[in-house]
Design a protein around this motif. Structure first.
Motif, PDB file in Angstrom:
ATOM      1  N   UNK A 166     -20.204  63.450  -0.798  1.00  0.00           N
ATOM      2  CA  UNK A 166     -18.750  63.432  -0.891  1.00  0.00           C
ATOM      3  C   UNK A 166     -18.203  62.114  -0.330  1.00  0.00           C
ATOM      4  N   UNK A 167     -17.298  61.490  -1.071  1.00  0.00           N
ATOM      5  CA  UNK A 167     -16.763  60.185  -0.692  1.00  0.00           C
ATOM      6  C   UNK A 167     -15.448  60.341   0.071  1.00  0.00           C
ATOM      7  N   UNK A 168     -15.301  59.531   1.110  1.00  0.00           N
ATOM      8  CA  UNK A 168     -14.070  59.582   1.896  1.00  0.00           C
ATOM      9  C   UNK A 168     -13.571  58.173   2.178  1.00  0.00           C
ATOM     10  N   UNK A 169     -12.288  58.070   2.462  1.00  0.00           N
ATOM     11  CA  UNK A 169     -11.699  56.844   2.995  1.00  0.00           C
ATOM     12  C   UNK A 169     -11.018  57.217   4.298  1.00  0.00           C
ATOM     13  N   UNK A 170     -10.964  56.259   5.230  1.00  0.00           N
ATOM     14  CA  UNK A 170     -10.385  56.567   6.530  1.00  0.00           C
ATOM     15  C   UNK A 170      -9.438  55.467   6.984  1.00  0.00           C
ATOM     16  N   UNK A 171      -8.259  55.896   7.450  1.00  0.00           N
ATOM     17  CA  UNK A 171      -7.276  55.005   8.030  1.00  0.00           C
ATOM     18  C   UNK A 171      -7.338  55.124   9.549  1.00  0.00           C
ATOM     19  N   UNK A 172      -6.916  54.089  10.256  1.00  0.00           N
ATOM     20  CA  UNK A 172      -6.791  54.146  11.716  1.00  0.00           C
ATOM     21  C   UNK A 172      -8.106  54.594  12.358  1.00  0.00           C
ATOM     22  N   UNK A 173      -9.191  53.905  12.048  1.00  0.00           N
ATOM     23  CA  UNK A 173     -10.519  54.361  12.441  1.00  0.00           C
ATOM     24  C   UNK A 173     -10.774  54.301  13.940  1.00  0.00           C
ATOM     25  N   UNK A 174     -10.045  53.425  14.666  1.00  0.00           N
ATOM     26  CA  UNK A 174     -10.262  53.324  16.104  1.00  0.00           C
ATOM     27  C   UNK A 174     -11.702  52.972  16.427  1.00  0.00           C
ATOM     28  N   UNK A 175     -12.262  53.633  17.446  1.00  0.00           N
ATOM     29  CA  UNK A 175     -13.661  53.367  17.800  1.00  0.00           C
ATOM     30  C   UNK A 175     -14.624  54.273  17.046  1.00  0.00           C
ATOM     31  N   UNK A 176     -14.107  55.122  16.128  1.00  0.00           N
ATOM     32  CA  UNK A 176     -15.005  55.829  15.224  1.00  0.00           C
ATOM     33  C   UNK A 176     -15.253  57.295  15.468  1.00  0.00           C
ATOM     34  N   UNK A 177     -14.480  57.964  16.352  1.00  0.00           N
ATOM     35  CA  UNK A 177     -14.743  59.372  16.625  1.00  0.00           C
ATOM     36  C   UNK A 177     -14.619  60.256  15.402  1.00  0.00           C
ATOM     37  N   UNK A 178     -13.519  60.117  14.663  1.00  0.00           N
ATOM     38  CA  UNK A 178     -13.323  60.932  13.463  1.00  0.00           C
ATOM     39  C   UNK A 178     -14.375  60.603  12.410  1.00  0.00           C
ATOM     40  N   UNK A 179     -14.655  59.313  12.232  1.00  0.00           N
ATOM     41  CA  UNK A 179     -15.641  58.903  11.239  1.00  0.00           C
ATOM     42  C   UNK A 179     -17.031  59.436  11.566  1.00  0.00           C
ATOM     43  N   UNK A 180     -17.391  59.450  12.844  1.00  0.00           N
ATOM     44  CA  UNK A 180     -18.691  59.991  13.236  1.00  0.00           C
ATOM     45  C   UNK A 180     -18.786  61.475  12.898  1.00  0.00           C
ATOM     46  N   UNK A 181     -17.723  62.225  13.226  1.00  0.00           N
ATOM     47  CA  UNK A 181     -17.736  63.647  12.928  1.00  0.00           C
ATOM     48  C   UNK A 181     -17.822  63.925  11.440  1.00  0.00           C
ATOM     49  N   UNK A 182     -17.075  63.168  10.643  1.00  0.00           N
ATOM     50  CA  UNK A 182     -17.096  63.374   9.196  1.00  0.00           C
ATOM     51  C   UNK A 182     -18.436  62.948   8.602  1.00  0.00           C
ATOM     52  N   UNK A 183     -19.021  61.886   9.144  1.00  0.00           N
ATOM     53  CA  UNK A 183     -20.354  61.472   8.679  1.00  0.00           C
ATOM     54  C   UNK A 183     -21.376  62.558   8.971  1.00  0.00           C
ATOM     55  N   UNK A 184     -21.320  63.138  10.175  1.00  0.00           N
ATOM     56  CA  UNK A 184     -22.247  64.210  10.532  1.00  0.00           C
ATOM     57  C   UNK A 184     -22.027  65.446   9.670  1.00  0.00           C
ATOM     58  N   UNK A 185     -20.784  65.629   9.211  1.00  0.00           N
ATOM     59  CA  UNK A 185     -20.468  66.770   8.357  1.00  0.00           C
ATOM     60  C   UNK A 185     -20.984  66.583   6.937  1.00  0.00           C
TER      61      UNK A 185
END
Length: 388
Positions: A1-20
């Protein structure tokens, strides 16, 4: 599944979504220090991060038409300062308010779903009208505000245009501790899924609880046994917890689910700050207690990490030992409180690193929400019955 992310910061949300299970097609962050943290870990080939397509830029200048193919999920944590209880409370009048950009992203990309996170201050009565506008706008993002239209008029038009709604939207108030983060972090999740997918939008229920932690600590003692220490004779610290323990003892029925994770759980195996070779685990001097800033007890989830003046260099981002002594969290401890692995490093100063961590989305919360959205997107819309 492909995602785009705004306001990534240091990556907490991106890490969780990657693990998901999501694969990021684009990630945008404008802050130089947070961007440097992401690049540092990408160059170190940290798991998940090594593949991230990280860009430094202002989301207001992003041309979303350059994103090719279907986007399954748009995600992000718009800056919280306009709505934070500890901020200036300017809401939509704050130049840092980026909710219009989150809405533009949905309008221009038309992702199958979206997932946004923000502070619970967004739910305050002062921002009720603005929250209604955000929700209504996300339901029908194609109906843009007109130049001669007020926000209130636009909101009414959006809410009335039921037949034009493209997304089902839900707003959920969450405490990250209820989803496995060792931190009491109250946040708001705003999620949506495209109506043409014909999938009912359901967000996950809590997996962990305060009651189960008290059960494991003061009824069975399993918590203390797991950590190899004797159960304290003092019992729960607060009157409210003592009452809850008495109720649990009267019923003798274990609460369902898992126990809240505590600071002691999170820091297991780290050792004394400044000892050993683990990165970002240096002692930071100067911690002190003063009114309103009393730190986090070792055997409870931490209070919410803070990024502002009252967290750094104030007294909230610190640990309180059972004997009453206090010290600041190390950056590594704060990272663990956000569910970030030990291989993920923070190359900037303690103050800057704590600022980034104080703004991050807890990885366990992001992962659970991400898995829920992934599950919905994997559902097939029911086939229509053929006419007899």
């Amino acid at each position: 599944m492909r995602s785009v992310e705004l306001f990534s910061g240091c990556g907490g949300l991106a890490l969780g979504l990657s693990k998901a299970g999501f694969s990021h097609s684009m990630m945008i962050e404008w802050d130089e220090d947070a961007f440097a943290t992401l690049l540092h870990n990408k160059s170190n080939k940290v798991e998940h991060v090594r593949h991230w397509p990280i860009s430094k830029g202002d989301v207001r200048e992003v041309d979303w038409s350059t994103v090719e193919g279907v986007v399954d999920l748009a995600a992000g944590g718009p800056p919280c300062q306009p709505f934070s209880i500890g901020g200036k409370h300017a809401g939509p009048g704050d130049s840092r308010d980026m909710w219009p950009e989150a809405i533009r992203t949905v309008r221009e990309l038309r992702p199958k779903a979206f997932l946004f996170e923000n502070v619970r201050g967004l739910l305050r009565p002062a921002f009720t009208d603005y929250l209604h506008w955000i929700e209504a706008n996300l339901r029908a993002p194609q109906l843009e505000i007109q130049s001669d239209e007020s926000m209130a008029e636009h909101s009414k038009r959006l809410q009335a245009a039921v037949d034009d709604h493209l997304y089902d939207v839900k707003i959920l108030r969450v405490n990250a501790a209820d989803y496995g983060a060792p931190q009491k972090r109250n946040r708001v999740i705003i999620a949506g899924i495209r109506k043409d997918l014909k999938v009912a939008l359901h967000l996950p229920s809590p997996t962990h609880s305060h009651a189960r932690l008290l059960w494991d600590q003061w009824i069975t003692g399993e918590y203390w046994q797991r950590h190899g220490i004797a159960k304290p004779r003092s019992g729960p610290a607060s009157a409210a917890d003592r009452r809850l323990v008495e109720n649990l003892r009267d019923r003798m029925i274990a609460p369902p689910g898992l126990p809240w994770k505590t600071c002691r759980d999170a820091f297991d195996g780290l050792g004394i700050p400044g000892k050993g070779s683990l990165s970002n685990h240096a002692f930071q001097p100067g911690a002190r207690v003063y009114p309103g800033h009393t730190g986090s007890p070792l055997d409870e989830p931490a209070k919410a990490l803070k990024a502002g003046d009252h967290g750094v260099p104030g007294g909230e981002n610190m640990l309180v030992y059972p004997n009453g002594t206090v010290r600041y969290f190390t950056v590594r401890e704060a990272a663990r409180l956000q569910g970030i692995s030990d291989e993920f490093e923070f190359p900037r100063s303690w103050t800057e690193s704590m600022r980034q961590l104080g703004n991050a989305v807890p990885v366990p919360l992001a992962e659970i929400m991400g898995r829920a959205m992934l599950g919905l997107l994997n559902q097939r819309a029911p086939r229509r019955r053929e006419a007899a």
